[in-house]
Design a protein around this motif. Structure first.
Motif, PDB file in Angstrom:
ATOM      1  N   ARG A 154       5.907   8.257  -0.046  1.00  0.00           N
ATOM      2  CA  ARG A 154       5.486   6.876  -0.310  1.00  0.00           C
ATOM      3  C   ARG A 154       6.079   6.376  -1.616  1.00  0.00           C
ATOM      4  O   ARG A 154       6.523   5.226  -1.712  1.00  0.00           O
ATOM      5  CB  ARG A 154       3.964   6.799  -0.351  1.00  0.00           C
TER       6      ARG A 154
ATOM      7  N   ARG B 144       7.866   1.114   7.600  1.00  0.00           N
ATOM      8  CA  ARG B 144       7.355   2.105   6.652  1.00  0.00           C
ATOM      9  C   ARG B 144       7.436   1.567   5.223  1.00  0.00           C
ATOM     10  O   ARG B 144       6.520   1.743   4.421  1.00  0.00           O
ATOM     11  CB  ARG B 144       8.137   3.415   6.769  1.00  0.00           C
TER      12      ARG B 144
ATOM     13  N   ASP C 289      -0.230   2.476   3.804  1.00  0.00           N
ATOM     14  CA  ASP C 289       0.087   3.818   4.289  1.00  0.00           C
ATOM     15  C   ASP C 289      -0.716   4.869   3.555  1.00  0.00           C
ATOM     16  O   ASP C 289      -0.526   6.060   3.745  1.00  0.00           O
ATOM     17  CB  ASP C 289       1.581   4.109   4.110  1.00  0.00           C
TER      18      ASP C 289
ATOM     19  N   ASP D 110       9.748   5.699  -1.060  1.00  0.00           N
ATOM     20  CA  ASP D 110       9.936   4.434  -0.342  1.00  0.00           C
ATOM     21  C   ASP D 110       9.817   3.247  -1.287  1.00  0.00           C
ATOM     22  O   ASP D 110      10.590   2.284  -1.214  1.00  0.00           O
ATOM     23  CB  ASP D 110       8.895   4.300   0.768  1.00  0.00           C
TER      24      ASP D 110
END
Length: 347
Positions: free
Chosen positions: A143, A337, A346, A146
């Motif tokens: 995460r 995502r 998320d 990202d």
């Protein structure tokens, strides 16, 4: 008998004399045409370290400077190109004044969290964001990676994923997640000079200004010391209880890379402190979609206010019709995502 109002004239008005030597204020700012320009390489408690390149009869030198009053609270960060006046000799115990900040080619920004409206500029002028993550000890944090990728796209910087501690875990399964994004990557153990990953990293950094980001304990400072031995950045271990690294680098610092294979310019790396989070309140979701060229045109048929991660999103039909190319499904999954990473959905 008192005098009536009609009896007063200008001769009766007393004028207080002005102060000697006082001058009327003006909004005209000095042009500082004699300003000397250089790149900010470090910031410490209201003092900026600026590298001035060689020019004419003047050698390259490091100048310590303060921000001029006329700049107010203008942000000045590592990577900025600034103009200075005053004592720009670089001699010990001298201090110049920064009077100008040139336009920034790129700006890497973050917020404290996704609700914080205040943007914090981390670095200016870099063209590559190197996201450093360990494959083990500590475990990767997809995460956070990202979010760093979103920040790179927002800043107009090329991302590069560097996986450290490759001697502890394989990289293939982890990298499969990022294959649809076409993010360049390499893995390294940073154990010795013979490490192939370290050699490849030097090649990818050559001639560029690269920012290194990653959470604590991933081996970023070890990597910096391997690339620039004289940097002597502090290194630390991972906490056995929390599984998190301890902060070692505490400030942003630009370091010049040694020339590669005889090239005149080795490039620069900018080391940053380990991060726990990377807020993206300043990045709008539609901006993220714009970084996916094969999907960007598909949002025209989306309903108003579409989050691009909901049942009515037109991107599903766009991909199903093959308009996003053979890898459209994987690219759409990756886009969503990143959108969930941006919104915090998320977890």
């Amino acid at each position: 008998m008192g005098r009536s109002a009609r009896d007063w004239d200008e001769s009766d008005v007393r004028v207080r004399p002005g102060r000697r030597g006082s001058r009327p204020r003006t909004k005209t700012r000095p042009k500082h045409e004699d300003a000397v320009f250089g790149m900010v390489t470090a910031v410490d408690r209201g003092r900026w370290t600026v590298l001035v390149p060689a020019g004419g009869d003047e050698p390259e030198r490091v100048v310590t400077a303060m921000r001029a009053r006329e700049l107010g609270r203008t942000s000045i960060v590592v990577g900025d190109r600034v103009g200075m006046v005053g004592d720009t000799s670089g001699r010990r115990d001298t201090l110049a004044r920064i009077v100008r900040v040139q336009d920034r080619a790129t700006v890497l920004r973050r917020t404290a969290d996704d609700t914080d409206p205040v943007e914090r500029v981390i670095v200016a002028g870099a063209d590559q964001l190197v996201v450093v993550s360990a494959l083990a000890d500590p475990e990767p944090r997809p995460r956070l990676i990202d979010r760093c990728l979103v920040a790179a796209y927002d800043a107009g910087m090329d991302p590069l994923l560097v996986l450290t501690k490759a001697d502890l875990a394989p990289a293939e399964d982890f990298l499969a997640t990022y294959a649809p994004l076409d993010v360049p990557y390499l893995a390294t153990s940073v154990l010795d000079e013979g490490d192939d990953g370290l050699t490849e990293l030097r090649r990818r950094l050559a001639g560029r200004i690269s920012v290194l980001v990653g959470h604590s304990g991933v081996g970023k400072s070890t990597l910096v010391n391997a690339l620039v031995p004289e940097a002597d950045r502090a290194t630390g271990d991972v906490n056995d209880v929390t599984g998190r690294g301890r902060h070692t680098s505490t400030s942003v610092l630009a370091l010049r890379l040694p020339p590669l294979d005889g090239d005149a310019e080795g490039g620069w790396i900018i080391d940053t402190p380990g991060i726990r989070s990377f807020g993206l309140a300043h990045v709008e979701p539609d901006q993220i979609v714009g970084y996916f060229a094969e999907l960007a045109d598909g949002v025209a048929d989306c309903p108003r206010g579409c989050s691009h991660d909901e049942p009515d999103c037109a991107l599903d039909a766009w991909v199903a019709q093959g308009k996003a190319g053979p890898r459209g499904e994987g690219r759409l999954d990756s886009l969503r995502r990143l959108l969930r990473a941006r919104s915090g959905e998320d977890g």
